[in-house]
Motif scaffolding. Sequence first.
Motif, PDB file in Angstrom:
ATOM      1  N   VAL A  49      37.809  23.040  41.163  1.00  0.00           N
ATOM      2  CA  VAL A  49      37.699  24.448  41.543  1.00  0.00           C
ATOM      3  C   VAL A  49      37.775  25.293  40.271  1.00  0.00           C
ATOM      4  N   TYR A  50      36.747  26.077  40.016  1.00  0.00           N
ATOM      5  CA  TYR A  50      36.689  26.892  38.799  1.00  0.00           C
ATOM      6  C   TYR A  50      37.184  28.306  39.074  1.00  0.00           C
ATOM      7  N   ARG A  51      37.724  28.917  38.024  1.00  0.00           N
ATOM      8  CA  ARG A  51      38.119  30.314  38.150  1.00  0.00           C
ATOM      9  C   ARG A  51      36.883  31.205  38.059  1.00  0.00           C
ATOM     10  N   THR A  52      36.901  32.290  38.808  1.00  0.00           N
ATOM     11  CA  THR A  52      35.885  33.330  38.643  1.00  0.00           C
ATOM     12  C   THR A  52      36.139  33.995  37.288  1.00  0.00           C
ATOM     13  N   PHE A  53      35.092  34.302  36.559  1.00  0.00           N
ATOM     14  CA  PHE A  53      35.294  34.949  35.256  1.00  0.00           C
ATOM     15  C   PHE A  53      35.830  36.368  35.477  1.00  0.00           C
ATOM     16  N   VAL A  54      36.978  36.667  34.863  1.00  0.00           N
ATOM     17  CA  VAL A  54      37.568  38.010  34.963  1.00  0.00           C
ATOM     18  C   VAL A  54      37.541  38.654  33.577  1.00  0.00           C
ATOM     19  N   PRO A  55      36.655  39.623  33.365  1.00  0.00           N
ATOM     20  CA  PRO A  55      36.633  40.286  32.051  1.00  0.00           C
ATOM     21  C   PRO A  55      37.905  41.115  31.850  1.00  0.00           C
ATOM     22  N   ASP A  56      38.236  41.368  30.585  1.00  0.00           N
ATOM     23  CA  ASP A  56      39.469  42.105  30.255  1.00  0.00           C
ATOM     24  C   ASP A  56      39.605  43.406  31.056  1.00  0.00           C
ATOM     25  N   ASP A  57      38.502  44.130  31.172  1.00  0.00           N
ATOM     26  CA  ASP A  57      38.604  45.453  31.826  1.00  0.00           C
ATOM     27  C   ASP A  57      38.705  45.368  33.346  1.00  0.00           C
ATOM     28  N   LYS A  58      38.686  44.119  33.907  1.00  0.00           N
ATOM     29  CA  LYS A  58      38.816  44.007  35.372  1.00  0.00           C
ATOM     30  C   LYS A  58      40.089  43.246  35.766  1.00  0.00           C
ATOM     31  N   VAL A  59      40.989  43.044  34.800  1.00  0.00           N
ATOM     32  CA  VAL A  59      42.225  42.319  35.130  1.00  0.00           C
ATOM     33  C   VAL A  59      43.079  43.156  36.087  1.00  0.00           C
ATOM     34  N   TRP A  95      44.452  45.321  39.000  1.00  0.00           N
ATOM     35  CA  TRP A  95      44.053  45.482  40.404  1.00  0.00           C
ATOM     36  C   TRP A  95      43.579  46.907  40.669  1.00  0.00           C
ATOM     37  N   SER A  96      44.054  47.852  39.875  1.00  0.00           N
ATOM     38  CA  SER A  96      43.687  49.254  40.129  1.00  0.00           C
ATOM     39  C   SER A  96      42.207  49.508  39.809  1.00  0.00           C
ATOM     40  N   VAL A  97      41.603  48.606  39.030  1.00  0.00           N
ATOM     41  CA  VAL A  97      40.169  48.746  38.744  1.00  0.00           C
ATOM     42  C   VAL A  97      39.400  48.141  39.919  1.00  0.00           C
ATOM     43  N   LYS A  98      38.554  48.939  40.528  1.00  0.00           N
ATOM     44  CA  LYS A  98      37.832  48.480  41.725  1.00  0.00           C
ATOM     45  C   LYS A  98      36.863  47.366  41.384  1.00  0.00           C
ATOM     46  N   TRP A  99      36.800  46.350  42.224  1.00  0.00           N
ATOM     47  CA  TRP A  99      35.853  45.252  42.032  1.00  0.00           C
ATOM     48  C   TRP A  99      35.577  44.676  43.431  1.00  0.00           C
ATOM     49  N   SER A 100      34.676  45.319  44.140  1.00  0.00           N
ATOM     50  CA  SER A 100      34.475  44.953  45.547  1.00  0.00           C
ATOM     51  C   SER A 100      33.890  43.543  45.709  1.00  0.00           C
ATOM     52  N   SER A 136      50.559  40.997  37.336  1.00  0.00           N
ATOM     53  CA  SER A 136      49.847  41.166  36.062  1.00  0.00           C
ATOM     54  C   SER A 136      48.341  41.183  36.234  1.00  0.00           C
ATOM     55  N   GLY A 137      47.876  41.165  37.473  1.00  0.00           N
ATOM     56  CA  GLY A 137      46.451  41.349  37.712  1.00  0.00           C
ATOM     57  C   GLY A 137      45.706  40.098  38.126  1.00  0.00           C
ATOM     58  N   ARG A 138      44.369  40.223  38.102  1.00  0.00           N
ATOM     59  CA  ARG A 138      43.493  39.143  38.592  1.00  0.00           C
ATOM     60  C   ARG A 138      43.511  37.947  37.642  1.00  0.00           C
ATOM     61  N   THR A 139      43.414  36.763  38.230  1.00  0.00           N
ATOM     62  CA  THR A 139      43.373  35.532  37.429  1.00  0.00           C
ATOM     63  C   THR A 139      42.073  34.756  37.641  1.00  0.00           C
TER      64      THR A 139
END
Length: 325
Positions: free
Chosen positions: A63-73, A75-80, A138-141
């Motif tokens: 199972v691979y992680r979805t790529f999370v760029p620095d500016d989307k770590v 949770w307050s940054v919307k990423w629908s 600490s945000g998205r992983t």
Amino acid sequence: MGLFLSILNSLTSYFTSQKYVTLDNKNDEISNKKFHTACRSCHQNKLISYQSKIDNLKPDEIVYRTFVPDDKVCWSVKWSDYKPKNYTAIKLLRDKPVWADVENPLDIKNWNQIDNQTDRRSHMGVYEVVDGIPINPSGRTGIAGRGQLGKWGPNHAADPVVTRWKRDTNGEKIFDPKTNKPILQFVSIRRLDTNEWAIPGGMCDPGEKISQTLKREFMEEATDCLGQNSEAREKIENHLSQLFENGVELFRGYVDDPRNTDNAWMETIAYNFHDEDDTVFKNFALTAGDDAGSVTWMDIDGKLKLYASHKNFVQKAAELHSAHW
Ligand code: RP5
């Protein structure tokens, strides 16, 4: 009364012995550093190597992680479109070890508090629980579920940073020629799971005092006390007891651990135990045990590469003793 005693007991087990000292603003510098890269796609290989080792997965089952760029770590940054894969180690689901949580987080109700003997509080404050599932503060992983961690939400550990001065054959301190500061050494173990050098820390057992976890983990990983008979074990414990009576807290909070997920993460309390005159370790040999492949006294230096956030804790110890970094 029973409830009062159990709360008192929990609080007591949460804090360390009174002889332990806390540094002012100890977390500031670490908190200001960019959090949480080891558990993102930039370190995809670590999660993969865990999966292959623990669950023996074939390449197409990983199972691979979805790529999370620095500016989307955050949770307050919307990423629908963010829909990370759900992964909980097969070993956890199949073997159901006693130290692990139930499979379904919806069966757990006492988030952000002591739940029987399990401490579900976070050093980071109150974390969010969305639709019954705890959210990584600490945000998205890039991955949901419990991954390889036993607990949903915070998984509490303790890290003993055991230090001494590097000395020559005459017992004199050795100084770094560039910084002109004495070189500090710490006890480092090589982890069997990732092969990385690390502090010999480990998970807190339910209801265990931090001071006990620190000493127990050090003894298990750096003295192989589990491989000894009870008499030898007692001898080791007595020999180390004075050192472990006086500790200085270096850090308390979130660890950038490669196992972290959106719903399960590592937190730790790191303490320094310093053998100023080499009285404890002069004639004491270290022996790797438990999940440590090897153990050594490692020179503390800014170029060190260590597991998770361990370099930050070791740096704090160097600063505390005005040592070379
Ligand atoms: C790290 O994982 C902590 O800092 C601690 O050193 C360690 C605990 O996990 P195990 O060594 O028990 O796997 O995040």
